[in-house]
Motif scaffolding. Structure first.
Motif, PDB file in Angstrom:
ATOM      1  N   ASP A  69      -8.949  46.756   9.398  1.00  0.00           N
ATOM      2  CA  ASP A  69      -7.714  45.968   9.456  1.00  0.00           C
ATOM      3  C   ASP A  69      -7.665  44.930   8.340  1.00  0.00           C
ATOM      4  O   ASP A  69      -6.635  44.721   7.714  1.00  0.00           O
ATOM      5  CB  ASP A  69      -7.580  45.267  10.809  1.00  0.00           C
ATOM      6  N   THR A  70      -8.784  44.279   8.097  1.00  0.00           N
ATOM      7  CA  THR A  70      -8.846  43.265   7.044  1.00  0.00           C
ATOM      8  C   THR A  70      -8.636  43.893   5.677  1.00  0.00           C
ATOM      9  O   THR A  70      -7.835  43.398   4.870  1.00  0.00           O
ATOM     10  CB  THR A  70     -10.206  42.549   7.083  1.00  0.00           C
ATOM     11  N   SER A  73      -4.914  45.185   5.360  1.00  0.00           N
ATOM     12  CA  SER A  73      -3.909  44.125   5.281  1.00  0.00           C
ATOM     13  C   SER A  73      -3.995  43.389   3.950  1.00  0.00           C
ATOM     14  O   SER A  73      -2.971  43.049   3.350  1.00  0.00           O
ATOM     15  CB  SER A  73      -4.038  43.153   6.453  1.00  0.00           C
ATOM     16  N   GLU A  74      -5.198  43.162   3.457  1.00  0.00           N
ATOM     17  CA  GLU A  74      -5.335  42.532   2.142  1.00  0.00           C
ATOM     18  C   GLU A  74      -4.834  43.454   1.036  1.00  0.00           C
ATOM     19  O   GLU A  74      -4.243  42.988   0.060  1.00  0.00           O
ATOM     20  CB  GLU A  74      -6.790  42.134   1.891  1.00  0.00           C
ATOM     21  N   CYS A  76      -2.366  45.542   1.326  1.00  0.00           N
ATOM     22  CA  CYS A  76      -0.904  45.434   1.383  1.00  0.00           C
ATOM     23  C   CYS A  76      -0.417  44.113   0.788  1.00  0.00           C
ATOM     24  O   CYS A  76       0.580  44.086   0.065  1.00  0.00           O
ATOM     25  CB  CYS A  76      -0.416  45.558   2.823  1.00  0.00           C
ATOM     26  N   VAL A  77      -1.115  43.028   1.085  1.00  0.00           N
ATOM     27  CA  VAL A  77      -0.720  41.723   0.547  1.00  0.00           C
ATOM     28  C   VAL A  77      -0.819  41.721  -0.973  1.00  0.00           C
ATOM     29  O   VAL A  77       0.091  41.258  -1.670  1.00  0.00           O
ATOM     30  CB  VAL A  77      -1.572  40.595   1.165  1.00  0.00           C
TER      31      VAL A  77
END
Length: 104
Positions: A69-70, A73-74, A76-77
């Motif tokens: 998840d980390t 999500s990073e 994507c950011v």
């Protein structure tokens, strides 16, 4: 840091890093158009931060040790951040309104 001064220092570092990244994009990629150069730029920064600079500097764990998840999500950011920088500078360098004649 878990204090307000630590949060402000983090924001200041992020702003400074974003300015530096935008200047580098302006120098090397300002003539490229569309979303893909920005996407690739964001992915390049993610790769450098999570595979090279971050683990070497001790900022965070290596990719295999992070939760999925980390990492995602990073990813994507950083991708959205690269698209934002790319589109912002592309619009700035190719602004058509400057070329239009001024009304008299």
């Amino acid at each position: 840091m878990h204090s307000w001064s630590g949060h402000l220092a983090g924001w200041a570092a992020f702003i400074g890093f974003s300015i530096l990244a935008a200047l580098l994009y302006a120098v090397f990629c300002h003539k490229l158009k569309g979303p893909f150069p920005g996407i690739l730029y964001g992915l390049l920064w993610w790769e450098m931060m999570f595979l090279w600079i971050g683990p070497m500097a001790g900022m965070f764990k290596r990719i295999p040790l992070l939760e999925i998840d980390t990492a995602l999500s990073e990813l994507c950011v950083f991708t959205l951040w690269g698209v934002f920088i790319g589109y912002t500078l592309t619009v700035e360098f190719t602004d058509e309104r400057i070329r239009e004649p001024k009304p008299i």
